[in-house]
Design an enzyme around this catalytic site. Structure first.
Site, PDB file in Angstrom:
ATOM      1  CG  ASP A 122      20.353  16.145 -12.427  1.00 57.87           C
ATOM      2  OD1 ASP A 122      19.350  16.326 -11.542  1.00 57.87           O
ATOM      3  OD2 ASP A 122      20.898  14.944 -12.482  1.00 57.87           O
ATOM      4  CD  GLU A 130      27.676  13.848  -6.738  1.00 60.83           C
ATOM      5  OE1 GLU A 130      27.808  13.300  -5.531  1.00 60.83           O
ATOM      6  OE2 GLU A 130      26.304  13.884  -7.141  1.00 60.83           O
ATOM      7  CG  ASN A 136      28.252  22.365  -0.815  1.00 58.02           C
ATOM      8  OD1 ASN A 136      27.134  22.026  -0.892  1.00 58.02           O
ATOM      9  ND2 ASN A 136      28.749  22.437   0.558  1.00 58.02           N
ATOM     10  CG  ASP A 175      22.612  11.314  -0.052  1.00 56.22           C
ATOM     11  OD1 ASP A 175      22.414  10.211  -0.701  1.00 56.22           O
ATOM     12  OD2 ASP A 175      23.894  11.541  -0.342  1.00 56.22           O
ATOM     13  CE  LYS A 184      19.501   6.530  13.065  1.00 55.83           C
ATOM     14  NZ  LYS A 184      20.288   5.590  13.484  1.00 55.83           N
ATOM     15  CG  ASP A 244      12.988   6.716  -2.604  1.00 55.68           C
ATOM     16  OD1 ASP A 244      13.458   7.498  -2.115  1.00 55.68           O
ATOM     17  OD2 ASP A 244      13.473   5.487  -3.113  1.00 55.68           O
TER      18      ASP A 244
END
Length: 309
Positions: A53, A86, A125, A147, A151, A182
């Protein structure tokens, strides 16, 4: 302080100080590659397939998957190991502490059996550490609600390099990647990036086996009987909203999935469903590796004839 009427003004100070804030870290500032973990000490059985994940945040979804109370994943009869990566390392540290505490509490229960170790979290990372971590027996990769970096698109976790790396590490003909967002633009970009490698193809069902508990299967049957007129895939998961509209495509293999392919949803899934916010999901499966070319019979015959002459 007090207002003009003498009433106290409530401060907007944060009250839940134990809750760690969410940091949208710039992945380009975390370039150090993480080394391999002591996988033999982390997991009891390294022969199990592994679900990765990426961007697991607090790791709640992965904890429930590893607990196997809501659903159990198997491949050729073997259960899965689970690994969460993460970028914000303190969240991974807290998740490992929470896992250890849960295992201690379970061991203290009377008559509790020894549950195998199948869950781990790493703060790293993934863009720089995917190969250096040497993840054992990787089979399934999940990237859920990353995320969007609207921009600054170059900071997105899904890149052409990551897609190629996963294509090289996942087993041909069975390895799979589950993508969900989403943000429609982000979902389209992630899917297009993986398909552009030529190593993946869209599928409707996962390549592993899903085993919901008996009580969940009975509940699904009751819901299906009471939801006549709905598609079968939606009737099994009535809380999942099917979104067609502009996202619907004439090609069946390129349509967004109407429900969660692994059944269990994340916290963001629940928020989207409660607020009727559309989520765009797709499942990509690694294409089979090409078989080595067989020798040309004409070349062999010509060589034999030259030797006989």
């Amino acid at each position: 302080g007090e207002g003009a009427g003498g009433e106290g003004v409530r401060s907007k100070r944060k009250h839940n100080m134990a809750r760690p804030p969410k940091h949208m870290l710039n992945p380009f500032k975390c370039q150090e590659a993480a080394g391999p973990e002591a996988w033999g000490e982390v997991y009891d059985d390294l022969e199990r397939p592994l679900l990765l994940d990426i961007g697991c945040a607090k790791g709640r979804w992965l904890e429930e998957m590893a607990g196997e109370e809501q659903v159990r994943l198997t491949l050729h009869g073997r259960s899965f190991n689970y690994l969460g990566v993460e970028l914000y390392a303190p969240l991974a540290l807290l998740a490992n502490r929470r896992r250890d505490a849960a295992q201690r509490r379970a061991a203290e229960l009377p008559g509790a059996g020894q549950k195998g170790r199948n869950l781990h979290f790493v703060g790293a990372n993934i863009m720089t550490s995917l190969r250096s971590m040497q993840i054992p027996n990787l089979h399934t990769v999940c990237i859920q609600f990353p995320d969007p970096w609207i921009k600054k698109r170059k900071r997105r976790v899904v890149s052409a390099g990551l897609a190629r790396e996963l294509g090289a590490l996942l087993p041909g003909g069975g390895g799979q990647v589950y993508l969900c967002s989403d943000y429609l633009a982000l979902a389209l970009d992630m899917r297009a990036t993986f398909l552009a490698t030529g190593l993946f193809e869209a599928r409707r069902k996962p390549t592993c086996d899903l085993h919901p508990p008996p009580h969940a299967a009975q509940h699904e049957q009751q819901e299906e009987e009471g939801s006549k007129g709905l598609p079968a895939a939606v009737a099994k998961l009535p809380s999942v909203v099917t979104w067609a509209g502009s996202a619907w495509c004439a090609r069946p293999d390129m349509r967004w999935l109407p429900a969660r392919p692994l059944l269990l949803g994340t916290e963001r899934d629940q928020v989207c469903e409660v607020t009727w916010r559309p989520s765009y999901r797709c499942l990509l499966v690694r294409k089979p590796n090409p078989s080595p070319p067989s020798p040309e019979p004409r070349a062999e015959q010509s060589a034999q004839s030259a030797q006989s002459e």
